[in-house]
Design an enzyme around this catalytic site. Structure first.
Site, mmCIF file in Angstrom:
data_model
loop_
_atom_site.group_PDB
_atom_site.id
_atom_site.type_symbol
_atom_site.label_atom_id
_atom_site.label_comp_id
_atom_site.label_asym_id
_atom_site.label_seq_id
_atom_site.Cartn_x
_atom_site.Cartn_y
_atom_site.Cartn_z
ATOM 1 N N HIS A 106 0.838 -1.197 0.000
ATOM 2 C CA HIS A 106 0.000 0.000 0.000
ATOM 3 C C HIS A 106 0.873 1.247 0.000
ATOM 4 C CE1 HIS A 106 -4.068 -1.641 1.681
ATOM 5 N NE2 HIS A 106 -3.685 -2.222 0.566
ATOM 6 N N TYR A 114 -8.825 5.422 8.182
ATOM 7 C CA TYR A 114 -8.888 5.799 9.594
ATOM 8 C C TYR A 114 -9.968 6.876 9.694
ATOM 9 C CZ TYR A 114 -4.342 3.544 10.506
ATOM 10 O OH TYR A 114 -3.316 2.649 10.659
ATOM 11 N N PRO A 136 -2.647 0.788 19.082
ATOM 12 C CA PRO A 136 -2.476 0.273 17.720
ATOM 13 C C PRO A 136 -2.695 1.278 16.594
ATOM 14 C CG PRO A 136 -4.547 -0.496 18.652
ATOM 15 C CD PRO A 136 -3.837 0.223 19.745
ATOM 16 N N LYS A 150 2.460 0.396 14.984
ATOM 17 C CA LYS A 150 3.897 0.350 15.263
ATOM 18 C C LYS A 150 4.352 -0.843 16.118
ATOM 19 C CE LYS A 150 5.415 3.737 13.001
ATOM 20 N NZ LYS A 150 5.256 3.054 11.747
ATOM 21 N N TYR A 153 4.674 6.943 9.689
ATOM 22 C CA TYR A 153 3.853 5.754 9.431
ATOM 23 C C TYR A 153 4.649 4.678 8.671
ATOM 24 C CZ TYR A 153 -0.500 3.162 8.831
ATOM 25 O OH TYR A 153 -1.481 2.202 8.890
HETATM 26 C C1 PHB Z 1 -4.796 -4.180 11.293
HETATM 27 O O1 PHB Z 1 -4.910 -4.441 10.094
HETATM 28 O O2 PHB Z 1 -5.027 -5.029 12.164
HETATM 29 C C2 PHB Z 1 -4.372 -2.812 11.689
HETATM 30 C C3 PHB Z 1 -4.048 -1.877 10.722
HETATM 31 C C4 PHB Z 1 -3.656 -0.612 11.087
HETATM 32 C C5 PHB Z 1 -3.595 -0.273 12.424
HETATM 33 C C6 PHB Z 1 -3.899 -1.211 13.396
HETATM 34 C C7 PHB Z 1 -4.294 -2.485 13.036
HETATM 35 O O3 PHB Z 1 -3.231 0.993 12.780
#
Ligand code: PHB
Ligand code: APR
Length: 391
Positions: A74, A202, A293, A297, A385
């Site tokens: 991605h 997000y 999460p 990271k 990120y």
């Molecule tokens: C996930 O795909 O589980 C995931 C992706 C991004 C995040 C946290 C978890 O910031």
């Protein structure tokens, strides 16, 4: 029975398993001790975003065959707020760097498969693990396996046993700890449906945060903000989908639903223990630090710790030089604190804290607008990120 290895590794999560693989490639032998069963460890669903640096490290560890076939690259993420979805082109902003979607569970399965194929010591279902002698030159680990007591003599103990392990408590009198608990958690589901968005979304919403992620072209991983002690029994699948639909709704776009394969609630915490070493005991990954999460990271930080530890051990065994081993904690903590800040910042910007007032919400929205309109602000998010090269 009395056993001997160069390095005793407590915990077969990603940290312990990557460390064992890296060391083996240079002739440093370890025994990995895990208190859960193989089935349990391989079924545990965790995050799924790998930085390029983590992929490179897995390459060095010799476990990327399936990853190269199945992982999804991605170049960006979406931030959604105020009924608008904004793309953050991380690759453009960071000179072509990207992230890789591949479940931590899959990383762990690949590492276990390679370790066992090579017939290297990895013991599941061990009990009563305790660490000793690390203040001096003869550390050892005691444990029980198949009803028998064992003692594993070693040069160094690697505490890779996660947040609830026994290694950090063993040195707690020399540690300083720093912590923040958040007044919310995430309710996560794995669903048997193709992801509705090609890249991660997000979403900041007045009903609470939501995240759209994925595991494969046919599996979605989705989260909604909930109470930290949310009772999952109160969340039948329909209610979860309803909430996801409400928080991610966008004109001209639909969120496809499918059978829910797994669901669970996780709390959110920031935590750091300093220093990450004492004598011949070294803490790595979640044993030493936790991040919420939102910044993706956790696994990447654990991977960085074990890279630093493996390189320091290689230097020590090859040339008898302890300089890098002595600097292990200092070297790791710079990146740890950068990730702590980034994860706290992403979390605070995107969630709806109970008790937050209109002023807090206006600040969040202003910050979100800033990172989606200013190239400088977007670059700051993007470089953190995808993983900073230098910290
Ligand atoms: C996930 O795909 O589980 C995931 C992706 C991004 C995040 C946290 C978890 O910031
Ligand atoms: N003895 C042996 N093993 C133990 C003990 C013990 N006393 N206590 C815990 N363990 C094992 C756990 O069962 C687990 O398999 O140690 C392992 C620790 O693994 P993780 O919790 O996955 O931690 P780590 O390897 O540091 O991985 C980094 O990144 O995405 C984040 O939090 C997520 O787990 C992830 C982390």
């Amino acid at each position: 029975m009395r056993l001997r290895a160069h390095v005793a590794i407590v915990g077969a999560g990603p940290a312990g398993l990557i460390l064992a693989a890296l060391l083996h490639r240079t002739g440093i032998e370890s025994v990995v001790l895990e208190d859960r069963s193989r089935e349990y460890v391989e079924a545990r669903i965790r995050a799924g975003v790998l930085e390029q640096g983590t992929v490179d490290l897995l390459e060095r560890a010799g476990v990327t065959e399936r990853l190269h076939r199945e992982a999804i690259v991605h170049g960006g993420i979406h931030l959604q707020f105020d009924g608008e979805r904004h793309h953050v082109p991380m690759d453009e902003l960071t000179g072509g760097r990207s992230i890789v979607i591949y479940g931590q569970t899959e990383v762990v399965k690949d590492l276990i498969a390679v370790r066992l194929e090579e017939d290297l010591p990895l013991l599941f279902d061990v009990d009563e693990v305790s660490v000793h002698g690390f203040d001096g030159d003869e550390p050892y680990v005691r444990f029980e396996h198949d009803g028998e007591e064992h003692r594993l003599d070693c040069d160094v103990i690697a505490g890779c046993d996660g947040f609830h392990g026994i290694c950090r408590p063993a040195i707690q009198t020399v540690l300083h700890t720093f912590a923040r608990d958040y007044p919310y958690g995430w309710l996560g589901i794995l669903a048997d449906v193709a992801p509705s968005s090609e890249e991660l979304v997000y979403a900041h919403h007045q009903r609470g945060f939501a995240l759209l992620s994925l595991r494969s072209p046919t599996r979605s991983r989705l989260y909604i903000q909930c109470a930290p002690d949310e009772d999952i029994a109160k969340w039948p699948d329909e209610r979860i989908w309803e909430e996801l639909q409400a928080r991610t709704a966008l004109d001209g776009w639909t969120l496809d639903e499918g059978p829910v394969l797994e669901k669970g609630v996780t709390g959110m915490r920031s935590f750091v223990a300093e220093p990450m070493q004492h004598g011949r005991l070294f803490l790595t990954g979640d044993a030493a630090h936790i991040v919420p999460p939102t910044g993706a990271k956790g696994l990447n930080l654990a991977a960085h710790d074990v890279r630093v530890l493996a390189d320091a051990l290689i230097e020590w065994y090859a040339h008898g030089d302890r300089t890098a081993l002595d600097a292990y904690s200092t070297e790791c903590l710079r990146r740890v604190w950068r990730a702590e800040h980034f994860s706290w910042w992403m979390t605070s910007m995107l969630h709806n804290a109970p008790g937050a007032d209109e002023f807090d919400r206006k600040l969040q929205l202003s910050q979100l607008r800033y990172v989606t309109t200013s190239t400088a602000a977007a670059t700051s998010l993007a470089e953190n990120y995808v993983g900073l090269e230098r910290v």
